[in-house]
Scaffold this motif. Structure first.
Motif, PDB file in Angstrom:
ATOM      1  N   HIS B 271      -1.672   3.986   4.827  1.00  0.00           N
ATOM      2  CA  HIS B 271      -0.961   4.784   3.819  1.00  0.00           C
ATOM      3  C   HIS B 271      -1.125   4.153   2.427  1.00  0.00           C
ATOM      4  O   HIS B 271      -1.374   4.832   1.436  1.00  0.00           O
ATOM      5  N   HIS B 296      -2.040  12.293   4.373  1.00  0.00           N
ATOM      6  CA  HIS B 296      -1.563  10.902   4.276  1.00  0.00           C
ATOM      7  C   HIS B 296      -1.608  10.237   5.649  1.00  0.00           C
ATOM      8  O   HIS B 296      -2.097   9.108   5.807  1.00  0.00           O
ATOM      9  N   SER B 300      -3.401   6.671   7.620  1.00  0.00           N
ATOM     10  CA  SER B 300      -2.723   5.598   8.353  1.00  0.00           C
ATOM     11  C   SER B 300      -3.207   5.531   9.796  1.00  0.00           C
ATOM     12  O   SER B 300      -3.438   4.453  10.337  1.00  0.00           O
TER      13      SER B 300
END
Lengths: 503, 503
Positions: B271, B296, B300
């Motif tokens: 992130h 997003h 991650s």
């Protein structure tokens, strides 16, 4: 609209302004503890934005209307009621703020931003001349501010008034003169004594992790409430309250100078205990706000010195201390430790000075500031004047300006009239400590048993919970039955150091 | 006034609003890391005050005037220019924000601050009833919000839209059904395989201090920039950016469960790398803002799973790992370690779930949320509904609510419609990873040598630096040449776990 409705509006508006300021303090705390370096530029934008918003609110004409109406109302009748104190204090601050035109405030803000940068560089380079133009500009703007604030009165008093409501330079001059006349011979007698401490033992190895745990334990023991506060690390220790139950204290650790962290923690814990003792329901309003820098400093200095540097305090913690730092302290007895942390020695740097010589550092700055503001001393002549006074009062001459006139950040930040509150804090601390002893009995016996709550409760009832409801002088008079005097501090220092140095 | 001047005004105003919001994020970061418990009530006041201020700005009629004028101007012509994307995105957000009255926004803000505090206590005490009143209030306010946002359309889609511009529940239901139909037999085949990892080795003693140092080193190695960010600890890990160069990531440590901290750190670093790859000069404006939660999360999950749980990644760090944790790993070879961190097993806790079963956790939450918002499920009946679905989809029943319905912070923070973006993230990650491999060549060979910058740079150029200039679906199409599909994720999982479990 009646006075009560107006009062509620003023109070709500003021609480919201305080809330914005508390947000700024949170950002500043983060900046000085955990923020990565990349965050600097944007953090400055955030803080500047909030500062502008808070300043516009503090000088909002609507505030003036509310205050004018309330000053005529019954609520203002009792200066020592919550409402009366609120109207008095907010009115006083508003009047001060309005005397300074916006361009002067902004000019000073710019000059001090530049000033602090120049000062930092100049101190590193030991180059007073590089700082001089910025300093001259700051002094010029501070004189102009003082002229606008003083209304024909004493210029230096107008600056002092920002930090200490009751302080007047005439009175301070007298008290400081009395103090100096007692301290100079005491310092000389200590210097000539054949009994001297072994300070080197404090420079042994004190592992930083162990210091951290020990300092936290001590802060907790004297009554700093960790459910409503924290202890962190920073390069220049301070204490800040981010809300009514969120007080942050900060210290720094040096593995080879133990008193720095321990007494730094106790000092900031003293500030924190004051903040934690203020009335939370009045947070952001004068009855829930500290009354002056001198009173605030009296709390930090009392816990640091009168409690923390006492023999019974050292005795109480000494077993734990030796277990925590066996390498450094296993062959040191508690009396040697206690003497070492009370070493008196004329030195160059104020923030590292002992209890006896500390006030001479302050008196020097007080005298120089008065001369700067009156125009008797030109900024360019400061280094010479500084060095002369250090020779005269402390018997030493700084070998360079970095350890002399350039050592403190205050003037570069426009903080003139601030230094005297440090010595006021020491004077008030001693006078309160005497009165607490009279009221509570044998404090030493309590400290030896680790009982710190009687003193803390006494301070809470006599100082903390009053916020700004009484002025600093009124608070001292009420708590001690006497006006402020130098005698308690002089008596305390003579007795303590007379015994230690066998005078 | 021409379009450019209006645009500059809109941009300046929007940047200032973002600055206020970034201050809120700083307060929230502090609340979840260092704030003492006593600070909660006032912190809620601070955050609520800023949220109200930001919302008034986001819905200021002046914004509406600027947007209306700009939507007619040439600047809006190219939706994929900085200016065009700014007008599009701000216009979309303004329209949403105006549908929510100020008292609803402030009520929700206060309810979720209280909700998170209650949730934290309730989870510790395994006491769903203590959380229920706060949750009921939040659900009530979210339904009211959805009704106002949906204009008669699907309520749940109105909430989804806040996090994922292109998402609709009808499509998601379909994609999730496809995914589930592939995952369920894969989970069964894995369960029945005779080849099984030894997961117990990850529960040996991994001292927390060593974990802290190692996790920081790994985050740095994959490219999280510590001059512009920090790694801290918290109970529910997250990532937040407090400014264009101040990204905070957080993880948690358990001495007897090493993957939690390591893969938690890699997840948050993913992130953080996205945030650090956004254009700083556009901070606070759409071209400098992440485009959606699904995108997003794709970042991650890629760093956590496709990179961090790959064999070459484990091989690269294994020498250092064995030196850091000799007690736990000296008798473990890298293949055993790699298999262990890829254990597939139905489990209770979403954030600890493996790559295969993880999406079943999401599907459960997606279905429960839809029922909560439609009113088919009452908050008080959540624990029972939760446990039933866990039994049905994963074959296990939580023994308590702390490890069941109370495990996630989301609902206490008012984040409904948020969970589906986690599975979207997994789908997008797999599709982007395939495309990066096609563009860059042998990624495994790079990871084995510790070379992570080619992948990071590819992501920076294809995803990060575009901010909101393209919509999520457009970004995926541009970067991979194809619309979003479940095939890359299914293919990746079948290949990886087929090989590991010898299917």
């Amino acid at each position: 609209m009646n006075g009560n409705e107006t009062f509620d509006q003023l109070a709500k508006f003021t609480r919201e302004t305080a809330l914005l300021e508390s947000i700024s303090y949170t950002l500043e705390w983060d900046e000085r503890t955990y923020m990565p370096t990349g965050g600097r530029a944007y953090r400055a934008d955030q803080v500047t934005y909030l500062a502008g918003m808070a300043h516009r609110r503090r000088t909002d004409p609507q505030m003036g209307d509310w205050i004018a109406e309330l000053q005529q109302s019954e609520l203002a009748g009792d200066r020592h009621s919550d409402a009366g104190a609120t109207i008095h204090r907010i009115g006083r601050d508003f009047e001060r703020a309005c005397k300074l035109p916006q361009d002067l405030v902004e000019g000073l803000s710019r000059a001090t931003v530049v000033g602090q940068q120049r000062w930092e560089d100049a101190r590193k380079a030991d180059d007073f001349a590089a700082f001089l133009p910025a300093l001259e500009e700051i002094i010029r703007l501070k004189i102009e501010s003082a002229e606008r604030l003083a209304d024909g009165g004493n210029l230096y008093d107008a600056l002092l008034d920002e930090y200490e409501e009751d302080a007047k330079s005439e009175q301070l001059t007298e008290v400081f003169r009395d103090l100096r006349s007692e301290l100079v011979p005491l310092v000389a007698a200590i210097r000539d004594s054949k009994t001297q401490p072994n300070t080197d033992l404090l420079r042994r190895n004190f592992p930083v992790d162990a210091q951290r745990a020990f300092c936290k334990q001590v802060a907790e023991a004297v009554g700093f409430d960790f459910t409503r506060g924290r202890l962190d690390e920073t390069s220049h220790p301070f204490c800040t309250s981010l809300g009514p139950s969120d007080c942050r204290i900060l210290t720094r650790y040096d593995a080879h100078w133990f008193p720095g962290a321990l007494y730094g923690t106790l000092h900031e814990a003293g500030h924190g205990i004051y903040d934690q003792g203020l009335r939370g329901d009045q947070f952001g309003l004068p009855p829930g706000t500290y009354v002056s820098l001198g009173i605030h400093e009296s709390q930090s200095r009392m816990w640091e010195n009168m409690v923390g540097r006492s023999l019974p305090f050292c005795q109480h913690f000494y077993g734990e201390l030796q277990r925590t730092f066996p390498e450094a302290l296993s062959d040191v007895d508690v009396n040697a430790f206690h003497f070492a942390v009370n070493t008196v020695e004329p030195s160059l740097i104020r923030v590292e000075a002992d209890e006896v010589t500390y006030n001479l550092h302050i008196i020097i700055r007080f005298e120089l500031e008065q001369a700067l503001i009156s125009g008797d001393l030109k900024p360019k002549d400061l280094p010479e004047a500084w060095n002369q006074k250090y020779q005269e009062y402390l018997g030493i001459t700084p070998p360079n300006n970095a350890d002399g006139v350039l050592q403190d950040v205050h003037w570069s930040a426009g903080l003139l009239g601030y230094f005297p509150t440090y010595t006021l804090g020491n004077l008030i601390a001693a006078q309160l400590f005497d009165a607490a002893g009279e009221a509570l009995g044998d404090l030493d016996a309590m400290f030896a048993k680790g009982e710190f709550s009687p003193l803390r409760t006494w301070l809470n009832e006599n100082i903390h919970r009053h916020g700004c409801v009484y002025s600093p002088n009124e608070l001292v008079q009420r708590a001690t039955g006497k006006p402020l005097s130098s005698q308690p501090l002089v008596g305390y220092l003579k007795q303590k150091f007379g015994a230690l140095y066998n005078l």
